[in-house]
Design a protein around this motif. Sequence first.
Motif, PDB file in Angstrom:
ATOM      1  N   LEU A   1       1.793   9.461  -5.918  1.00 34.85           N
ATOM      2  CA  LEU A   1       2.095  10.870  -5.647  1.00 34.85           C
ATOM      3  C   LEU A   1       2.947  11.468  -6.772  1.00 34.85           C
ATOM      4  CD1 LEU A   1       2.218  13.353  -3.730  1.00 34.85           C
ATOM      5  CD2 LEU A   1       4.279  12.324  -2.742  1.00 34.85           C
ATOM      6  N   PHE A   2       4.009  10.739  -7.169  1.00 32.00           N
ATOM      7  CA  PHE A   2       4.875  11.241  -8.239  1.00 32.00           C
ATOM      8  C   PHE A   2       4.196  11.154  -9.601  1.00 32.00           C
ATOM      9  CE2 PHE A   2       8.279  10.716  -5.117  1.00 32.00           C
ATOM     10  CZ  PHE A   2       9.067  11.821  -5.403  1.00 32.00           C
ATOM     11  N   ALA A   3       3.243  10.232  -9.742  1.00 32.53           N
ATOM     12  CA  ALA A   3       2.525  10.131 -11.015  1.00 32.53           C
ATOM     13  C   ALA A   3       1.607  11.328 -11.238  1.00 32.53           C
ATOM     14  CB  ALA A   3       1.712   8.839 -11.054  1.00 32.53           C
ATOM     15  N   LEU A   4       1.088  11.898 -10.144  1.00 34.30           N
ATOM     16  CA  LEU A   4       0.134  13.002 -10.251  1.00 34.30           C
ATOM     17  C   LEU A   4       0.763  14.377 -10.083  1.00 34.30           C
ATOM     18  CD1 LEU A   4      -2.771  11.451  -8.117  1.00 34.30           C
ATOM     19  CD2 LEU A   4      -2.564  11.508 -10.617  1.00 34.30           C
TER      20      LEU A   4
ATOM     21  N   ALA B   1       9.075  11.834   0.163  1.00 36.08           N
ATOM     22  CA  ALA B   1       8.275  10.787  -0.485  1.00 36.08           C
ATOM     23  C   ALA B   1       9.151   9.617  -0.917  1.00 36.08           C
ATOM     24  CB  ALA B   1       7.530  11.365  -1.687  1.00 36.08           C
ATOM     25  N   LEU B   2      10.354   9.906  -1.412  1.00 38.07           N
ATOM     26  CA  LEU B   2      11.271   8.839  -1.802  1.00 38.07           C
ATOM     27  C   LEU B   2      11.740   8.046  -0.585  1.00 38.07           C
ATOM     28  CD1 LEU B   2      13.416  10.665  -4.519  1.00 38.07           C
ATOM     29  CD2 LEU B   2      11.839   8.753  -4.895  1.00 38.07           C
TER      30      LEU B   2
ATOM     31  N   LEU C   1       9.036   5.711   0.190  1.00 34.89           N
ATOM     32  CA  LEU C   1       9.035   4.649  -0.812  1.00 34.89           C
ATOM     33  C   LEU C   1      10.110   3.617  -0.493  1.00 34.89           C
ATOM     34  CD1 LEU C   1       7.820   3.736  -3.552  1.00 34.89           C
ATOM     35  CD2 LEU C   1       9.570   5.111  -4.679  1.00 34.89           C
ATOM     36  N   TYR C   2      11.304   4.070  -0.146  1.00 35.43           N
ATOM     37  CA  TYR C   2      12.392   3.149   0.180  1.00 35.43           C
ATOM     38  C   TYR C   2      12.123   2.382   1.466  1.00 35.43           C
ATOM     39  CZ  TYR C   2      15.895   4.065  -3.414  1.00 35.43           C
ATOM     40  OH  TYR C   2      16.585   4.106  -4.607  1.00 35.43           O
ATOM     41  N   LEU C   3      11.475   3.005   2.436  1.00 37.70           N
ATOM     42  CA  LEU C   3      11.087   2.278   3.646  1.00 37.70           C
ATOM     43  C   LEU C   3      10.214   1.082   3.290  1.00 37.70           C
ATOM     44  CD1 LEU C   3      10.256   5.068   6.276  1.00 37.70           C
ATOM     45  CD2 LEU C   3      11.882   3.187   6.576  1.00 37.70           C
ATOM     46  N   CYS C   4       9.239   1.304   2.442  1.00 40.33           N
ATOM     47  CA  CYS C   4       8.330   0.227   2.051  1.00 40.33           C
ATOM     48  C   CYS C   4       9.027  -0.806   1.178  1.00 40.33           C
ATOM     49  CB  CYS C   4       7.117   0.806   1.335  1.00 40.33           C
ATOM     50  SG  CYS C   4       6.052   1.799   2.401  1.00 40.33           S
TER      51      CYS C   4
ATOM     52  N   SER D   1       0.836  -1.209   0.000  1.00 44.33           N
ATOM     53  CA  SER D   1       0.000   0.000   0.000  1.00 44.33           C
ATOM     54  C   SER D   1       0.865   1.250   0.000  1.00 44.33           C
ATOM     55  CB  SER D   1      -0.927   0.009   1.219  1.00 44.33           C
ATOM     56  OG  SER D   1      -1.832  -1.074   1.185  1.00 44.33           O
ATOM     57  N   GLY D   2       1.923   1.239   0.814  1.00 44.17           N
ATOM     58  CA  GLY D   2       2.820   2.395   0.868  1.00 44.17           C
ATOM     59  C   GLY D   2       3.528   2.641  -0.447  1.00 44.17           C
ATOM     60  N   ILE D   3       3.967   1.577  -1.117  1.00 41.27           N
ATOM     61  CA  ILE D   3       4.628   1.720  -2.417  1.00 41.27           C
ATOM     62  C   ILE D   3       3.675   2.318  -3.444  1.00 41.27           C
ATOM     63  CG2 ILE D   3       5.644   0.439  -4.346  1.00 41.27           C
ATOM     64  CD1 ILE D   3       6.736  -1.546  -2.229  1.00 41.27           C
ATOM     65  N   ALA D   4       2.448   1.792  -3.483  1.00 46.14           N
ATOM     66  CA  ALA D   4       1.469   2.284  -4.449  1.00 46.14           C
ATOM     67  C   ALA D   4       1.166   3.762  -4.233  1.00 46.14           C
ATOM     68  CB  ALA D   4       0.185   1.458  -4.353  1.00 46.14           C
TER      69      ALA D   4
END
Length: 466
Positions: free
Chosen positions: A342-345, A356-357, A360-363, A334-337
């Motif tokens: 966020l970066f897609a929008l 945000a990165l 992402l790396y945590l997930c 869920s966290g990755i998605a």
Amino acid sequence: MKQIIKHLQSGDWRALVASFLYFDTGFTVWLLYGPLAPFIVKDLALAPAEQGFLVAIPLFSAAILRVTLGNLYQAADGRWIALLGIVLSALPPLVLVTLPGIPSLALLLVLGVLLGMGGASFAVALPMAGSNYPPRIQGLVLGIAAAGNIGAVLDGLLFPPLARHFGWEMAMSATLPMLLLAGIAILFWARDRSPKSGSVRHAFAAFVANLIALVLLVLAAHDGWLGLRGKAAMLTLPILGVFFAIAILPARYREVLKERDTWVIILIYSITFGGFVGMSAYVSLLLVNLYHLGMVEAGLFMSLLAFTGAMVRPLGGLVADQISGVRALRWFLSGIALADLLFALWTPPLAAGIAALLGLYLCFGLGNGATFQLVPHRWPGKSGLMTGLVGAAGGIGGFYLPVAMGIAKESTGDYHAGFAIFAALATGALVLVVALRRQWLSWSLPAHAPAEPAAGVPQAAAAAAD
């Protein structure tokens, strides 16, 4: 902490350290092109799609080599396989140090295939470490061994400053003392207690054939030998490589590819580990292109991100040991998605983008540990093979991430489409995990963890029933 130390004392901690060092140095070599890419791009004047292809080749190579290396591990002593991998990983920096002038893109692509041996170490380091410990703590042990991906931190910290002062070709030679240290640790400390089966000669021949085929495929993609050029050649390269690697596997090992669970785990790991290595290979270019950071500064941020993902991987395995990887993966996917979406929008400002990165790396890291907690439970006795197959999926996912980002940048001028693709893939994997959770909990749930309540039964009532 005392409990963790007690767990580690229940097996051979020296063998675990040797496996960690092998994977750590292998990971450092594997991702060398990532932090050095801005310097290489400046010398070779590569287009965005070519940039993504260059940094993706070691990821592609490792993905395919893991299949036949995992097969070889099933038959041979992991220590000697590890030493072979270290020797092959040392060839690219040795070639570049002794070669006069700026190398061609074709040569760098071939050397990238050999750099992939560093990432292929995954198929040996993890099962070899796990063979020295009991099944009940495999999540923790495999998480610690795989935390060798902290080698990516050294990539960002060490190599950009060296490249700025001595040139990027000379900077790569800094990996040689690390590889030597790992070789000494493997020789004197490593132990492989996994059961072996099959022919060593046949497995080794398959590995050599696979390595030669990869070199030819990469050159074919670069020079258009297969009738495909540019983006089409880049996107089809992994498909051809996977087909060849699987074709030369013994038939009994291909049986696991008929199982639904194999493909679901492959998808998950292509997102978690593939995301980690793919983004680590490309994030320096991303930060330079998106936020106009300097090359050294981008490398430092890469180190921060890679350190975050690497350090939490054992935690992901430990959490999965407690509640099962099935439950843990629901949160991590869920966290990755969400981070990809966020970066897609939106293109956030630098501070928000780094935050945000980091999320992402945590997930990524937590998801890596949770995924591999499931493998020895689902496929006991086939950990070497499955580590190779699942690890290959991670490399394939890692290959497509920088390639997709480079194509998106070249085609649209931004990265939104690339992030959107990976957000959709993470969402699809999450849906599958939720749909299969009850079946998977039957074999993955730790004995001390509460059972999944039946539909309509409150958690408290289920606990009381236990």
